[in-house]
Design a protein around this motif. Structure first.
Motif, short mmCIF file in Angstrom:
data_model
loop_
_atom_site.label_atom_id
_atom_site.label_comp_id
_atom_site.label_asym_id
_atom_site.label_seq_id
_atom_site.Cartn_x
_atom_site.Cartn_y
_atom_site.Cartn_z
N UNK A 107 0.79 -1.24 0.00
CA UNK A 107 0.00 0.00 0.00
C UNK A 107 0.82 1.28 0.00
N UNK A 108 2.04 1.20 -0.50
CA UNK A 108 2.91 2.40 -0.54
C UNK A 108 3.10 2.82 -2.00
N UNK A 109 2.72 4.05 -2.32
CA UNK A 109 2.90 4.51 -3.71
C UNK A 109 4.17 5.36 -3.84
N UNK A 110 4.77 5.72 -2.72
CA UNK A 110 5.94 6.60 -2.74
C UNK A 110 7.17 5.80 -2.31
N UNK A 111 7.98 5.35 -3.29
CA UNK A 111 9.24 4.68 -2.95
C UNK A 111 10.37 5.53 -3.49
N UNK A 112 11.46 5.59 -2.75
CA UNK A 112 12.60 6.44 -3.16
C UNK A 112 13.90 5.69 -2.91
N UNK A 113 14.98 6.06 -3.64
CA UNK A 113 16.28 5.40 -3.41
C UNK A 113 16.74 5.61 -1.96
N UNK A 114 17.43 4.62 -1.44
CA UNK A 114 17.84 4.68 -0.03
C UNK A 114 18.70 5.91 0.26
N UNK A 115 19.50 6.30 -0.73
CA UNK A 115 20.42 7.44 -0.53
C UNK A 115 19.67 8.74 -0.24
N UNK A 116 18.39 8.79 -0.57
CA UNK A 116 17.63 10.03 -0.33
C UNK A 116 17.10 10.15 1.10
N UNK A 117 17.25 9.07 1.86
CA UNK A 117 16.72 9.08 3.24
C UNK A 117 17.40 10.17 4.08
N UNK A 118 18.72 10.22 3.97
CA UNK A 118 19.48 11.14 4.83
C UNK A 118 19.02 12.59 4.59
N UNK A 119 18.91 12.97 3.32
CA UNK A 119 18.52 14.35 3.01
C UNK A 119 17.10 14.62 3.50
N UNK A 120 16.24 13.61 3.39
CA UNK A 120 14.84 13.79 3.84
C UNK A 120 14.80 14.08 5.34
N UNK A 121 15.60 13.31 6.07
CA UNK A 121 15.59 13.47 7.54
C UNK A 121 16.26 14.78 7.95
N UNK A 122 17.36 15.11 7.24
CA UNK A 122 18.08 16.36 7.58
C UNK A 122 17.18 17.57 7.37
N UNK A 123 16.45 17.54 6.24
CA UNK A 123 15.56 18.66 5.93
C UNK A 123 14.50 18.81 7.04
#
Ligand code: GLY
Length: 464
Positions: free
Chosen positions: A101-117
């Motif tokens: 049920x997840x439509x939003x998947x992103x590369x793992x490398x983007x996790x850090x920037x998401x959390x930092x922001x």
């Protein structure tokens, strides 16, 4: 890979979103863990909270529930051609996401920037207590939290909400628990049928593990099987079973969807209990049955533990191994020389369910606190029972030579313990009888078929 319908995971995440109003929940999956060189890994086991909310039983993933922006995301990488060469074709992240049920998947490398922001915007990143070194490193690197502060900075709000959700098992989970129980049943029946003088414990253990893998993901914890059952978690399986020994077998299975079972039975290696064994066995069985009768919503498991302890104390008084008044002996903690552990623990995706989140959050609450007394202090589950709780019921009596010697030397509880008589049981071993229970509106219900448990049933199972 076996999964529930995507709706199940969506509903679980939405339930969490209904509880926590601000910030981001970061639910980290597990990674492969090398055993003796990088490419030779331990059996992979996904994190249970990740399984609960995001389902996917594969390494290299992190789930995010963003309460402020109303987003649910899985971070993970698509396989590349090298992965396909070694592992065969694999679904892409987009397809995996859809399954849960997840439509939003992103590369793992983007996790850090998401959390930092999010952090830079002053938003809180809620995370659960990490227990794997690689996830500790990831949290340290991405959130800038010193290693020694990772535990104290984890989100108590998130822990409590996850515990409340996971503690109540739904119909899908109960079906999986039944499957795990069915496999556990087969494992223990094999032990009953194989046990005999001259066999090495390992031969039974290997057969039980084989059954656990034949019908699921393997054992739900390392099998405890020993003629030295007085050692509570005995993982040595090299003893040759002798006529007159008691064999304690504590084992369970993990279903294909990672739900657990956990049963213990104790049997006479010869196939027939002797009189002494029967007497002690019957006390443990009475304690187990009394605990089962008491299970219903609204009763604390702590009070059931204490009642089981009283049944044990009274039984030992009747045999002259203890003396005095059973209620007073239990209040003082004297029974714990023979029953030095708790009556049970919650069970679900983990055999000790959610223990990584903190035992006190799982088994206790604002109303019921842990009793800080030797023996009872090991009770993992003390709180008031609710419909949908699942836990083990596992009283036991053990004759632990070192503990008997120590307490005797210290003249501890001489008003309640007949040390001379207790010492005559050194070498007896230990007896534990464990069932898995569901709390229903009207009382306790065994999960799966109850394994043979009376003296006659056990002897009959061993004859077959
Ligand atoms: N049955 C093993 C344990 O509860 O630790």
């Amino acid at each position: 890979m076996e999964l529930f319908e995507s709706q199940v995971y969506l509903q679980r995440r939405n339930n969490l979103q209904g509880k926590i109003k601000n910030g981001i929940a970061l639910i980290l999956g597990n990674n492969e863990s090398p055993m003796n060189y990088p490419a030779n890994g331990y059996h992979f086991r996904q994190d249970s909270s990740f399984l609960y909310f995001f389902g996917l039983p594969i390494p290299g993933l992190a789930g995010v529930i963003d309460f402020d922006e109303n987003k649910q995301i899985i971070f993970g990488n698509d396989v590349d051609i090298e992965d396909i060469i070694w592992m065969g074709p694999q679904p892409m992240m987009k397809d995996l996401g859809e399954k849960v049920g997840i439509s939003d998947t992103r590369p793992f490398a983007e996790l850090e920037a998401y959390l930092k922001k999010a952090q830079d915007a002053g938003r809180k990143v809620h995370y659960l207590p990490p227990y794997r070194p690689d996830n500790k490193i990831l949290l340290h690197k991405t959130l800038g939290i010193p290693f020694e502060e990772l535990k104290s900075n984890c989100s108590v709000e998130l822990i409590k909400e996850v515990v409340e959700l996971r503690a109540i098992k739904d119909e899908h989970e109960l079906r999986e628990l039944d499957k795990a129980a069915a496999t556990g049943y087969k494992m223990h029946m094999a032990a009953f049928q194989m046990a005999r003088p001259g066999l090495v414990e390992q031969e039974i253990c290997g057969r039980m593990e084989g059954i656990a893998y034949q019908y699921g993901m393997g054992p739900s914890f390392p099998i405890i099987l020993s003629v030295r059952g007085e050692t509570l978690h005995n993982h040595y399986h090299g003893n040759i079973m002798q006529d007159g020994d008691l064999l304690l077998s504590d084992a369970g299975a993990e279903s294909n969807m990672h739900y657990a079972s956990d049963f213990t039975r104790t049997m006479p290696v010869s196939g027939k209990f002797n009189q002494r064994q029967k007497e002690i066995y019957q006390i443990v069985l009475d304690a187990n049955n009394r605990a089962f009768e008491m299970v219903k919503p609204g009763v604390t498991y702590q009070s059931i533990h204490l009642e089981a302890a009283k049944v044990i104390a009274q039984g030992l008084i009747d045999l002259g191994i203890m003396k005095g008044n059973a209620d007073e002996a239990v209040a003082a903690g004297a029974h714990a020389m023979f029953f030095p552990h708790g009556l049970g623990h919650m069970m679900g995706l983990d055999v000790h369910d959610m223990e990584d989140l903190g035992e006190n959050y799982v088994g206790y609450d604002d109303e019921v606190s842990r009793i800080d007394q030797f023996g009872t202090a090991y009770l993992r589950m003390g709180r008031r029972l609710k419909e949908g709780h699942v836990m083990t019921n596992e009283p036991g009596i053990y004759f632990i030579p070192a503990l008997i010697e120590k307490w005797h030397k210290e003249a501890k509880f001489t008003e309640f313990i007949n040390f001379e008589k207790a010492k005559s049981y050194i070498g007896f071993g230990g007896i534990r009888l464990e069932d898995d229970l569901l709390v229903t509106a009207i009382g306790g219900k065994y999960i799966g078929n109850r394994l043979p448990i009376t003296v006659d049933e056990v002897e009959e199972a061993m004859r077959k």
